[in-house]
Design a protein around this motif. Sequence first.
Motif, PDB file in Angstrom:
ATOM      1  N   LYS A  66       0.595  -1.480  -0.058  1.00 28.74           N
ATOM      2  CA  LYS A  66       0.227   0.589   0.060  1.00 28.74           C
ATOM      3  C   LYS A  66       0.570   1.387   0.123  1.00 28.74           C
ATOM      4  CE  LYS A  66      -4.139  -1.869   1.818  1.00 28.74           C
ATOM      5  NZ  LYS A  66      -5.179  -1.954   3.292  1.00 28.74           N
ATOM      6  N   LYS A  67       2.450   1.407   0.919  1.00 32.18           N
ATOM      7  CA  LYS A  67       2.949   2.688   0.824  1.00 32.18           C
ATOM      8  C   LYS A  67       3.941   2.683  -0.843  1.00 32.18           C
ATOM      9  CE  LYS A  67       6.627   4.472   3.626  1.00 32.18           C
ATOM     10  NZ  LYS A  67       7.891   3.814   4.208  1.00 32.18           N
ATOM     11  N   LEU A  68       3.818   1.438  -0.896  1.00 31.14           N
ATOM     12  CA  LEU A  68       4.625   1.789  -2.623  1.00 31.14           C
ATOM     13  C   LEU A  68       3.745   2.086  -3.305  1.00 31.14           C
ATOM     14  CD1 LEU A  68       6.556  -2.138  -2.600  1.00 31.14           C
ATOM     15  CD2 LEU A  68       7.668   0.613  -2.392  1.00 31.14           C
ATOM     16  N   ARG A  69       2.175   1.395  -3.562  1.00 31.94           N
ATOM     17  CA  ARG A  69       1.272   1.776  -4.620  1.00 31.94           C
ATOM     18  C   ARG A  69       1.383   3.546  -3.998  1.00 31.94           C
ATOM     19  NH1 ARG A  69       2.371   1.417  -9.131  1.00 31.94           N
ATOM     20  NH2 ARG A  69       0.710   1.340  -9.843  1.00 31.94           N
ATOM     21  N   SER A  70       0.749   3.845  -3.053  1.00 31.61           N
ATOM     22  CA  SER A  70       0.463   5.155  -2.787  1.00 31.61           C
ATOM     23  C   SER A  70       1.298   6.532  -3.352  1.00 31.61           C
ATOM     24  CB  SER A  70       0.544   5.466  -1.508  1.00 31.61           C
ATOM     25  OG  SER A  70       1.530   5.388  -0.290  1.00 31.61           O
ATOM     26  N   GLN A  71       2.621   5.966  -3.794  1.00 31.19           N
ATOM     27  CA  GLN A  71       3.734   7.026  -3.725  1.00 31.19           C
ATOM     28  C   GLN A  71       4.403   6.822  -5.153  1.00 31.19           C
ATOM     29  OE1 GLN A  71       7.312   4.877  -1.055  1.00 31.19           O
ATOM     30  NE2 GLN A  71       6.754   6.568   0.643  1.00 31.19           N
ATOM     31  N   GLY A  72       3.054   5.769  -5.852  1.00 32.50           N
ATOM     32  CA  GLY A  72       3.575   5.240  -7.068  1.00 32.50           C
ATOM     33  C   GLY A  72       4.384   4.903  -7.855  1.00 32.50           C
ATOM     34  N   LYS A  73       4.813   3.885  -6.043  1.00 31.75           N
ATOM     35  CA  LYS A  73       6.607   2.873  -7.128  1.00 31.75           C
ATOM     36  C   LYS A  73       5.614   1.077  -7.692  1.00 31.75           C
ATOM     37  CE  LYS A  73       9.600   5.350  -4.160  1.00 31.75           C
ATOM     38  NZ  LYS A  73      10.076   5.471  -2.148  1.00 31.75           N
ATOM     39  N   PRO A  74       6.432   0.850  -7.999  1.00 34.60           N
ATOM     40  CA  PRO A  74       5.841  -0.702  -8.360  1.00 34.60           C
ATOM     41  C   PRO A  74       5.971  -1.583  -7.204  1.00 34.60           C
ATOM     42  CG  PRO A  74       8.255   0.208  -9.592  1.00 34.60           C
ATOM     43  CD  PRO A  74       7.978   1.242  -8.394  1.00 34.60           C
ATOM     44  N   THR A  75       5.587  -2.634  -7.214  1.00 35.62           N
ATOM     45  CA  THR A  75       6.017  -3.488  -6.043  1.00 35.62           C
ATOM     46  C   THR A  75       6.297  -4.729  -6.790  1.00 35.62           C
ATOM     47  OG1 THR A  75       3.510  -4.674  -6.429  1.00 35.62           O
ATOM     48  CG2 THR A  75       3.448  -3.089  -4.501  1.00 35.62           C
ATOM     49  N   VAL A  76       6.666  -4.718  -7.759  1.00 30.59           N
ATOM     50  CA  VAL A  76       7.854  -5.796  -8.541  1.00 30.59           C
ATOM     51  C   VAL A  76       8.164  -5.677  -9.853  1.00 30.59           C
ATOM     52  CG1 VAL A  76       7.372  -6.945 -11.025  1.00 30.59           C
ATOM     53  CG2 VAL A  76       4.593  -6.109  -9.677  1.00 30.59           C
ATOM     54  N   PRO A  77      10.385  -6.239  -8.193  1.00 28.23           N
ATOM     55  CA  PRO A  77      10.001  -7.720  -9.288  1.00 28.23           C
ATOM     56  C   PRO A  77       9.449  -8.023  -7.136  1.00 28.23           C
ATOM     57  CG  PRO A  77      12.343  -6.358  -8.535  1.00 28.23           C
ATOM     58  CD  PRO A  77      11.368  -5.633  -9.196  1.00 28.23           C
ATOM     59  N   SER A  78       8.896  -9.141  -6.855  1.00 30.88           N
ATOM     60  CA  SER A  78       8.870 -10.000  -5.607  1.00 30.88           C
ATOM     61  C   SER A  78      10.056 -10.888  -5.787  1.00 30.88           C
ATOM     62  CB  SER A  78       7.740 -10.042  -4.938  1.00 30.88           C
ATOM     63  OG  SER A  78       7.258 -11.092  -5.790  1.00 30.88           O
ATOM     64  N   THR A  79      10.328 -11.570  -4.015  1.00 28.52           N
ATOM     65  CA  THR A  79      11.371 -13.035  -4.937  1.00 28.52           C
ATOM     66  C   THR A  79      10.172 -13.887  -4.247  1.00 28.52           C
ATOM     67  OG1 THR A  79      11.192 -13.311  -1.964  1.00 28.52           O
ATOM     68  CG2 THR A  79      12.546 -12.167  -3.379  1.00 28.52           C
ATOM     69  N   LEU A  80      10.200 -15.447  -4.470  1.00 26.31           N
ATOM     70  CA  LEU A  80       9.843 -16.539  -4.870  1.00 26.31           C
ATOM     71  C   LEU A  80       9.217 -16.819  -3.007  1.00 26.31           C
ATOM     72  CD1 LEU A  80      10.800 -19.143  -7.262  1.00 26.31           C
ATOM     73  CD2 LEU A  80       8.405 -17.992  -7.452  1.00 26.31           C
ATOM     74  N   GLY A  81       9.922 -17.167  -2.282  1.00 27.22           N
ATOM     75  CA  GLY A  81      10.119 -16.867  -0.491  1.00 27.22           C
ATOM     76  C   GLY A  81       9.047 -15.598  -0.002  1.00 27.22           C
ATOM     77  N   GLU A  82       9.071 -14.783  -0.561  1.00 27.80           N
ATOM     78  CA  GLU A  82       8.235 -14.093  -0.529  1.00 27.80           C
ATOM     79  C   GLU A  82       6.529 -14.466  -0.796  1.00 27.80           C
ATOM     80  OE1 GLU A  82       8.483  -9.198  -0.089  1.00 27.80           O
ATOM     81  OE2 GLU A  82       9.502 -10.061  -1.772  1.00 27.80           O
ATOM     82  N   GLU A  83       6.865 -14.845  -2.113  1.00 29.69           N
ATOM     83  CA  GLU A  83       5.536 -15.467  -2.894  1.00 29.69           C
ATOM     84  C   GLU A  83       5.199 -16.545  -2.163  1.00 29.69           C
ATOM     85  OE1 GLU A  83       3.489 -13.597  -4.548  1.00 29.69           O
ATOM     86  OE2 GLU A  83       5.175 -12.136  -4.893  1.00 29.69           O
ATOM     87  N   PHE A  84       5.988 -17.880  -1.621  1.00 26.04           N
ATOM     88  CA  PHE A  84       5.566 -18.694  -1.222  1.00 26.04           C
ATOM     89  C   PHE A  84       4.692 -19.077   0.552  1.00 26.04           C
ATOM     90  CE2 PHE A  84      10.068 -20.388  -2.550  1.00 26.04           C
ATOM     91  CZ  PHE A  84       9.258 -20.895  -3.698  1.00 26.04           C
TER      92      PHE A  84
END
Length: 254
Positions: free
Chosen positions: A198-216
């Motif tokens: 939410k913080k990233l998007r409110s600043q107009g920043k991408p949330t991608v990439p992520s890591t597989l570890g976060e996704e897991f």
Amino acid sequence: MIDVKQIPILSDNYCYLLRDEKTGAVAVIDPGVATPILDEAKRLNWQITDIILTHHHYDHVDGVAEIKAQTGATVTGPAKDTHRIDHLDKTVDGGDTLTFGSQTAKVFFVPGHTLGHIAYWFEESNVLFPGDSLFALGCGRLFEGTPEMMWQSLQQYLLLPAQTVVYCAHEYTLSNAEFALTIDPKNNNLTQRVTKIKKLRSQGKPTVPSTLGEEFKTNPFLRPDDLGIRKQLEMTSATDAEVFREIRLRKDNF
Ligand code: ZN
Ligand code: FE
């Protein structure tokens, strides 16, 4: 190693320029448009040598003709989509190896979003380009395949290292996050990640990439075996494929 540049295109797509540091070869992944990609390559002084495709949708291929015409790049794409992707020079299928410059990627066959969809994992640099099969906190909509097929596809990612960096093809993370909270509300890793998103998007920043570890730890589509999710869905004795199907169905109606 590979130098990756993320280029936002269209309304919410990400296209990627990859430079092989050893040979200077440059690949573009899923160019849904041409001009912004050619401009960015020029700005970086990178010469595009390869165009690499994950699936046939227009927002991933519509820039191919123009980029190929301007650069003479070699176009590689999914073997099962030759009837619906133009300008292919080479095709690859699950289990194959893709080469550009000195880089090699393992190709995964990941049908579900489309029937021909493939993904690329550059093992040495540990970067994954899943196209529209996997998103940050989500997975691709099932336009052509079945939930069982998609779950089969996604399980291949569960075997990759947690530190793998995932460059997915859309900025869908915020709406995926809102959905994920309805499936897995007691997951602290998820609630913490959503705050960050939410913080990233409110600043107009991408949330991608992520890591597989976060996704897991947080992506409900990779967690149908999770007891918390199963309790939430009242599906404690169902199979993983059945739980996956239910999560996908709920997302479609979210
Ligand atoms: Zn797509
Ligand atoms: Fe797409």
